[in-house]
Design a protein around this motif. Structure first.
Motif, PDB file in Angstrom:
ATOM      1  N   LEU A   1       0.815  -1.217   0.000  1.00 58.42           N
ATOM      2  CA  LEU A   1       0.000   0.000   0.000  1.00 58.42           C
ATOM      3  C   LEU A   1       0.848   1.267   0.000  1.00 58.42           C
ATOM      4  CD1 LEU A   1      -2.950  -0.857   2.425  1.00 58.42           C
ATOM      5  CD2 LEU A   1      -2.902  -0.893  -0.063  1.00 58.42           C
TER       6      LEU A   1
ATOM      7  N   THR B   1      -0.557   0.735  -6.462  1.00 54.62           N
ATOM      8  CA  THR B   1      -1.180  -0.424  -5.817  1.00 54.62           C
ATOM      9  C   THR B   1      -2.420  -0.002  -5.040  1.00 54.62           C
ATOM     10  OG1 THR B   1       0.980  -1.481  -5.605  1.00 54.62           O
ATOM     11  CG2 THR B   1      -0.790  -2.346  -4.239  1.00 54.62           C
ATOM     12  N   LEU B   2      -2.328   1.138  -4.342  1.00 55.11           N
ATOM     13  CA  LEU B   2      -3.468   1.606  -3.561  1.00 55.11           C
ATOM     14  C   LEU B   2      -4.647   1.950  -4.468  1.00 55.11           C
ATOM     15  CD1 LEU B   2      -4.537   2.247  -0.769  1.00 55.11           C
ATOM     16  CD2 LEU B   2      -3.615   4.555  -0.995  1.00 55.11           C
TER      17      LEU B   2
ATOM     18  N   LEU C   1     -10.007  -2.124  -0.944  1.00 59.30           N
ATOM     19  CA  LEU C   1      -9.701  -1.264   0.196  1.00 59.30           C
ATOM     20  C   LEU C   1     -10.837  -1.290   1.218  1.00 59.30           C
ATOM     21  CD1 LEU C   1      -7.626   0.596   1.379  1.00 59.30           C
ATOM     22  CD2 LEU C   1      -8.635   2.503   0.121  1.00 59.30           C
TER      23      LEU C   1
ATOM     24  N   ALA D   1       0.948   3.328   4.543  1.00 61.42           N
ATOM     25  CA  ALA D   1       0.450   3.892   3.290  1.00 61.42           C
ATOM     26  C   ALA D   1       0.136   5.374   3.426  1.00 61.42           C
ATOM     27  CB  ALA D   1      -0.794   3.136   2.844  1.00 61.42           C
TER      28      ALA D   1
ATOM     29  N   ASN E   1      -2.204   8.987  -0.926  1.00 64.88           N
ATOM     30  CA  ASN E   1      -2.781   7.842  -0.222  1.00 64.88           C
ATOM     31  C   ASN E   1      -3.720   8.304   0.900  1.00 64.88           C
ATOM     32  OD1 ASN E   1      -1.252   6.270  -1.893  1.00 64.88           O
ATOM     33  ND2 ASN E   1       0.132   5.510  -0.324  1.00 64.88           N
TER      34      ASN E   1
END
Length: 701
Positions: free
Chosen positions: A261, A266-267, A276, A302, A308
């Motif tokens: 993360l 990727t997030l 998520l 993250a 983020n």
């Protein structure tokens, strides 16, 4: 017909040894057989030693003492497969013994062991050779030897073996190897992520666990995270979280997700696929403390990225964190507090925690755990910075008292965090008054004496924020806080010096404190600091000027002038010019000096009600501001100088004392003549004139 004669058997050749079956019950005898040239004997000896070694650690030590290791290493390269296989099996077992591992490193047999991982070898050989390497890789030197002899590539290849024991041993060895950065870099070059991800599908939990642990290490590197994302690794990890039967793997899976993360890509991917929300729901609803803790840690990692944090805020991560604050587990509370401290960098999150979160954090300040209190104070420090609403919310939740209590904590982090919160709250006058009512100045003494520079800095900042009125400054002085504060001006740490200078500047707002600070050496230290280009700062210069402007007697003696903004009042005295570094004696000490013919000290006093002179015996009476000086050991006589200069001092008495006291008095004879404005102007004129004529210690005639 003749009778048939039976043919006799031929006797064996004389040079051939008759077969001999031996049953040995001594390990030493079998060890001797390892030097036999006969393959059958070698195979049987190895088989017997293997069974003996399996029975326990004592037997392994016995074999080492009997010298079995060296001849066994030679059998690793034997032409006969059975002999080679049995020898490899023995080393797979023996290598768990630390002394055996040490000897193997010295004998440099790593090449021979790694050679057993070749594709053409039997599965049994793969199993025990990989087991030997797994045992050897538990120590740093063994890792180095395996890596330097090229053991990583065949181990990765064996991850696809059909045998679960081979897979388990290989991934365990790889996990040990990737603790080293160089091995991690090579692992990525060998494209090891896909075969490791495949192990997550294994039906054996130990293989899945080792694979997750390995991924948890290698995903600390950005390249490995990208490889995992490109190979749909997040899907595998989320499936593990969704499977209740795999709850023993959830903690390690969350550790890998936490690393992944950190990457914005990727997030975004996990957010777009709904992963998520699943993750946050999983963390909030889980009943396992370690899972909740790791989920909060994943959010913390993250959330260091601004983008983020924005995504987390959109997914209402704050609700999840507030729920985790209510956990009974200290580790979960700490992780949630740390996540809040990072998330509140987002303005929307900071506003959310104003209504929810701050009361729970205040409750955590009362925890029995020092770590919990420290983490909660850190979250509150970030929440209240530049946010008056959150500072008010913390005060309304009765946070002042536990915060002040934390100032006596044994943990430096907790002290500095609590001081930061209190300083943020003290920016508002009503809250500052409330903080002062909790005896905060006394609580700051211990932090001011701390050896930790962060604690020193925050404590000095706290003084600057709270010592804004006479009562608070008086409490600080009476509690002994000025001495350590002045010492902090000498600090080699720039932030400590800056905050200490700021605090001194605030404390020097009245003459009494300015005089005391100068007595403790603050002015001399600040003068020295300001001479250094690298050590001085805006606050050190401002503090120096503030001390002089509130101690006008010293300023006039040092500089010889007063500015238009410097208004003298009762108690001002002119000692004459002094050299830098020379201490200016206070009035009380000057009055106790013996009479002399040195230049007089001029005192300004505009009050008309003058007390009668004390008796000759009273030599220790205090001299208050606004009162005439009439003790037997008073200021030096000025009558002679006044006569010679032809300028009568407005402070001269009508009749000079007959006792020989050297006293220069500013006294009004009548209310009409006692106008304060007239007296001060005339006193300034006298000071300028007399000061220009003489220096301390110079005799005037």
């Amino acid at each position: 017909m003749g009778k048939k004669i039976k043919k006799e058997a031929e006797p064996p050749p004389k040079d051939v040894f008759d077969p001999l079956t031996i049953e040995s019950k001594k390990a030493a005898t079998v060890v001797l057989m390892l030097n036999s040239p006969e393959e059958e004997i070698l195979a049987k000896a190895c088989e017997a030693i293997y069974r003996f070694a399996l029975k326990g650690e004592e037997n392994k030590a016995t074999l080492l003492e009997l010298g079995a290791v060296e001849p066994l290493t030679k059998l690793l390269t034997h032409e006969d497969k059975i002999v080679r296989r049995n020898a490899t099996m023995i080393f797979g077992i023996l290598a768990s013994n630390n002394d055996v591992k040490k000897l193997l490193r010295e004998l440099d047999v790593m090449n021979s062991i790694i050679a057993q991982l070749a594709p053409e070898e039997e599965v049994v050989i793969h199993e025990f050779a990989s087991l030997c390497l797994a045992n050897m890789s538990a120590e740093y030197t063994g890792k180095v030897q395996i890596f330097e002899h090229g053991g990583l590539e065949p181990l990765i290849r064996l991850l696809a073996s059909p045998d679960p024991d081979v897979k388990k041993n290989s991934i365990e060895c790889i996990y040990n190897l990737v603790q080293d950065f160089q091995c991690r870099a090579t692992l990525q070059e060998l494209n090891a992520v896909p075969p490791i991800l495949d192990l997550l599908k294994s039906e054996y939990p130990i293989i899945q666990l080792l694979a997750l642990k390995t991924l948890g290490v290698i995903t600390n590197d950005k390249e490995a995270r990208a490889m995992l994302r490109d190979n749909q690794g997040m899907d595998h990890l989320l499936k593990i979280l969704e499977t209740k039967e795999l709850n023993d793997l959830h903690i390690e899976a969350l550790s890998v997700i936490a690393n992944c993360l950190e990457d914005m890509d990727t997030l975004v991917l996990i957010q777009q696929t709904g992963g998520l929300k699943k993750l946050l729901s999983f963390a909030e609803n889980s009943t396992i403390p370690d899972i909740q803790k790791n989920a909060a840690k994943a959010i913390t990692k993250a959330a260091y990225d601004p983008e983020n944090r924005k995504l987390f805020h959109e997914q209402e991560v704050e609700k999840c964190l507030v729920a985790l604050l209510g956990s009974e587990n200290d580790g979960t509370k700490i992780a949630a507090s740390q996540a809040i401290s990072v998330m509140c960098e987002n303005s929307g999150s900071k506003e959310f925690f104003n209504n929810q979160g701050i009361p729970q954090l205040i409750q955590s300040l009362r925890s029995d755990s020092e770590e919990v209190r420290e983490a909660a104070a850190l979250a509150l420090a970030n929440l209240t910075t530049c946010n008056t609403a959150n500072a008010n919310a913390a005060a309304e939740a009765d946070g002042i008292d536990p915060l002040i209590n934390i100032l006596s904590s044994k943990r430096d982090g907790a002290i500095s965090n609590a001081a930061t919160v209190l300083a943020n709250m003290a920016m508002q006058e009503p809250l500052r008054v409330s903080i002062q009512n909790h005896n905060v100045m006394h609580a700051l003494i211990s932090p001011l004496h701390s050896a930790n520079t962060i604690v020193q800095s925050k404590a000095a900042l706290m003084v600057a924020a709270t010592a804004c009125d006479v009562e608070a400054r008086t409490e600080l002085r009476n509690s002994g806080g000025l001495e350590p504060l002045v010492e902090l001006l000498r600090s080699k740490n720039a932030e400590v010096r800056r905050h200490a200078s700021w605090a001194v500047m605030v404390c020097a707002n009245d003459e009494l404190m300015a005089v005391e600070l100068c007595r403790l050496g603050a002015l001399d230290i600040l003068e020295e600091v300001n001479l250094s280009v690298s050590r001085k700062n805006k606050f050190s210069e401002a503090a120096y000027n503030k001390l002089l402007n509130n101690y006008l007697s010293l300023k006039y003696s040092l500089t010889g002038y007063l500015s238009s903004s410097n208004i003298i009042s009762d108690g001002f005295y002119d000692y004459g010019q002094i050299n830098p570094g020379t201490k200016l004696l206070p009035l009380k000490d000057l009055c106790l000096q013996e009479p002399s013919d040195l230049r007089a000290v001029l005192l300004v006093n505009s009050k008309s009600d003058v007390s009668p002179p004390p008796s000759m015996e009273d030599k220790s009476s205090d001299i208050g501001y606004g009162r005439s000086i009439s003790s037997s050991s008073s200021l030096r006589r000025a009558s002679k100088e006044k006569t010679n200069t032809g300028f009568g001092s407005p402070t001269e008495d009508k009749s000079e004392p007959t006792s020989g006291r050297n006293t220069a008095l500013s006294k009004s004879t009548t209310k009409e003549k006692g106008s304060r404005r007239w007296l001060i102007k005339l006193a300034l004129a006298a000071l300028w004139f007399v000061g220009s004529m003489a220096e301390p210690g110079m005799k005037l005639s």
